[in-house]
Design a protein around this motif. Structure first.
Motif, PDB file in Angstrom:
ATOM      1  N   LEU A 269       1.251  -1.522   0.289  1.00 14.28           N
ATOM      2  CA  LEU A 269       0.112  -0.090  -0.181  1.00 14.28           C
ATOM      3  C   LEU A 269       0.601   0.681   0.034  1.00 14.28           C
ATOM      4  N   ILE A 270       1.824   1.330   0.740  1.00 12.02           N
ATOM      5  CA  ILE A 270       3.060   2.431   0.961  1.00 12.02           C
ATOM      6  C   ILE A 270       3.290   2.374  -0.712  1.00 12.02           C
ATOM      7  N   ALA A 271       3.796   1.407  -1.279  1.00 11.21           N
ATOM      8  CA  ALA A 271       4.439   1.291  -2.710  1.00 11.21           C
ATOM      9  C   ALA A 271       3.801   2.118  -4.143  1.00 11.21           C
ATOM     10  N   LEU A 272       2.100   1.379  -3.708  1.00 10.81           N
ATOM     11  CA  LEU A 272       1.747   1.662  -4.553  1.00 10.81           C
ATOM     12  C   LEU A 272       0.922   3.511  -4.199  1.00 10.81           C
ATOM     13  N   ALA A 273       0.880   3.904  -3.146  1.00  8.70           N
ATOM     14  CA  ALA A 273       0.523   5.496  -3.042  1.00  8.70           C
ATOM     15  C   ALA A 273       2.101   6.376  -3.245  1.00  8.70           C
ATOM     16  N   LEU A 274       3.034   5.920  -3.132  1.00  7.24           N
ATOM     17  CA  LEU A 274       3.992   6.726  -4.021  1.00  7.24           C
ATOM     18  C   LEU A 274       3.896   6.905  -5.173  1.00  7.24           C
ATOM     19  N   ILE A 275       3.477   5.440  -5.837  1.00 10.19           N
ATOM     20  CA  ILE A 275       3.273   5.162  -7.382  1.00 10.19           C
ATOM     21  C   ILE A 275       1.778   6.487  -7.754  1.00 10.19           C
ATOM     22  N   LEU A 276       1.189   6.336  -6.601  1.00 12.85           N
ATOM     23  CA  LEU A 276       0.105   7.567  -7.039  1.00 12.85           C
ATOM     24  C   LEU A 276       0.101   8.737  -6.851  1.00 12.85           C
ATOM     25  N   ARG A 277       1.133   9.224  -5.871  1.00 10.70           N
ATOM     26  CA  ARG A 277       1.780  10.754  -5.801  1.00 10.70           C
ATOM     27  C   ARG A 277       2.613  11.166  -7.128  1.00 10.70           C
ATOM     28  N   ARG A 278       3.274  10.435  -7.603  1.00 16.04           N
ATOM     29  CA  ARG A 278       4.242  10.607  -8.979  1.00 16.04           C
ATOM     30  C   ARG A 278       3.184  11.060  -9.649  1.00 16.04           C
ATOM     31  N   VAL A 279       2.303  10.048 -10.449  1.00 11.49           N
ATOM     32  CA  VAL A 279       1.301   9.702 -11.233  1.00 11.49           C
ATOM     33  C   VAL A 279       0.622  11.453 -10.465  1.00 11.49           C
ATOM     34  N   ASN A 280       0.196  11.912 -10.135  1.00  8.61           N
ATOM     35  CA  ASN A 280      -0.757  12.578 -10.062  1.00  8.61           C
ATOM     36  C   ASN A 280      -0.136  13.904  -9.992  1.00  8.61           C
ATOM     37  N   ALA A 281       1.186  13.984  -9.445  1.00  4.74           N
ATOM     38  CA  ALA A 281       2.311  15.565 -10.326  1.00  4.74           C
ATOM     39  C   ALA A 281       2.170  15.477 -11.454  1.00  4.74           C
ATOM     40  N   ARG A 282       2.966  14.248 -12.365  1.00  8.48           N
ATOM     41  CA  ARG A 282       2.884  14.245 -13.749  1.00  8.48           C
ATOM     42  C   ARG A 282       1.568  14.492 -14.498  1.00  8.48           C
ATOM     43  N   LEU A 283       0.003  14.220 -13.707  1.00 12.90           N
ATOM     44  CA  LEU A 283      -0.986  14.783 -14.566  1.00 12.90           C
ATOM     45  C   LEU A 283      -0.991  16.710 -14.066  1.00 12.90           C
ATOM     46  N   ARG A 284      -0.577  16.585 -13.002  1.00  8.26           N
ATOM     47  CA  ARG A 284      -0.933  18.468 -13.106  1.00  8.26           C
ATOM     48  C   ARG A 284       0.094  18.868 -13.803  1.00  8.26           C
ATOM     49  N   ALA A 285       1.110  18.050 -14.243  1.00  5.21           N
ATOM     50  CA  ALA A 285       1.973  19.196 -15.022  1.00  5.21           C
ATOM     51  C   ALA A 285       2.107  19.063 -16.502  1.00  5.21           C
ATOM     52  N   VAL A 286       0.685  17.804 -16.753  1.00  8.87           N
ATOM     53  CA  VAL A 286      -0.197  17.804 -18.397  1.00  8.87           C
ATOM     54  C   VAL A 286      -0.997  19.108 -17.722  1.00  8.87           C
ATOM     55  N   THR A 287      -1.600  18.849 -17.222  1.00  9.40           N
ATOM     56  CA  THR A 287      -2.992  19.206 -17.090  1.00  9.40           C
ATOM     57  C   THR A 287      -2.271  20.756 -17.171  1.00  9.40           C
ATOM     58  N   PHE A 288      -1.338  21.707 -16.916  1.00 10.73           N
ATOM     59  CA  PHE A 288      -0.893  23.006 -16.173  1.00 10.73           C
ATOM     60  C   PHE A 288      -0.840  23.595 -17.870  1.00 10.73           C
ATOM     61  N   ALA A 289       0.593  22.671 -18.964  1.00  6.67           N
ATOM     62  CA  ALA A 289       0.814  22.877 -19.875  1.00  6.67           C
ATOM     63  C   ALA A 289      -0.391  22.597 -20.755  1.00  6.67           C
ATOM     64  N   MET A 290      -1.673  21.939 -20.500  1.00  4.91           N
ATOM     65  CA  MET A 290      -2.647  21.900 -21.517  1.00  4.91           C
ATOM     66  C   MET A 290      -3.207  23.443 -21.370  1.00  4.91           C
ATOM     67  N   ARG A 291      -3.729  23.675 -20.306  1.00  9.58           N
ATOM     68  CA  ARG A 291      -4.480  25.332 -19.903  1.00  9.58           C
ATOM     69  C   ARG A 291      -2.898  26.058 -20.975  1.00  9.58           C
ATOM     70  N   GLU A 292      -1.712  25.833 -20.853  1.00 11.83           N
ATOM     71  CA  GLU A 292      -1.192  27.293 -21.572  1.00 11.83           C
ATOM     72  C   GLU A 292      -0.778  26.962 -22.554  1.00 11.83           C
ATOM     73  N   VAL A 293      -1.710  25.608 -23.716  1.00 16.85           N
ATOM     74  CA  VAL A 293      -1.485  25.508 -24.914  1.00 16.85           C
ATOM     75  C   VAL A 293      -2.354  26.393 -25.984  1.00 16.85           C
ATOM     76  N   ALA A 294      -3.548  25.550 -25.066  1.00 19.72           N
ATOM     77  CA  ALA A 294      -5.040  25.719 -25.463  1.00 19.72           C
ATOM     78  C   ALA A 294      -5.118  27.437 -25.770  1.00 19.72           C
ATOM     79  N   PRO A 295      -5.030  27.995 -24.837  1.00 15.77           N
ATOM     80  CA  PRO A 295      -5.200  29.670 -25.710  1.00 15.77           C
ATOM     81  C   PRO A 295      -4.698  29.731 -27.461  1.00 15.77           C
TER      82      PRO A 295
END
Length: 83
Positions: free
Chosen positions: A23-49
């Motif tokens: 469960l700890i390993a899974l939580a760490l993986i999910l934390r990394r995935v969440n951080a990457r998804l935030r970065a992608v979402t931010f980039a998409m918001r910047e590119v869209a306009p």
């Protein structure tokens, strides 16, 4: 305490430890995935306009490609019908 009881307690403890590690390993993986998804979402918001002005050009190209596709389809059907 009997040996069976000690082995049972040890097995239960080992099971809990393994599940906790998983469960700890899974939580760490999910934390990394969440951080990457935030970065992608931010980039998409910047590119869209910035790419919005190209929407009309892309729609026109898609329309012309659709017409070309239909023309090619009709041409191929006519060619198949030839003896």
């Amino acid at each position: 305490m009997e040996a069976v009881a000690i082995v049972s307690i040890a097995a239960a403890g080992l099971t809990v430890a393994v599940l906790a590690a998983y469960l700890i390993a899974l939580a760490l993986i999910l934390r990394r995935v969440n951080a990457r998804l935030r970065a992608v979402t931010f980039a998409m918001r910047e590119v869209a306009p910035k790419v919005e002005p190209f929407a009309h050009a892309v729609e026109a190209v898609n329309l012309e490609l659709g017409q070309l596709s239909e023309s090619l389809r009709r041409f191929l059907l006519r060619e198949r019908m030839r003896p």
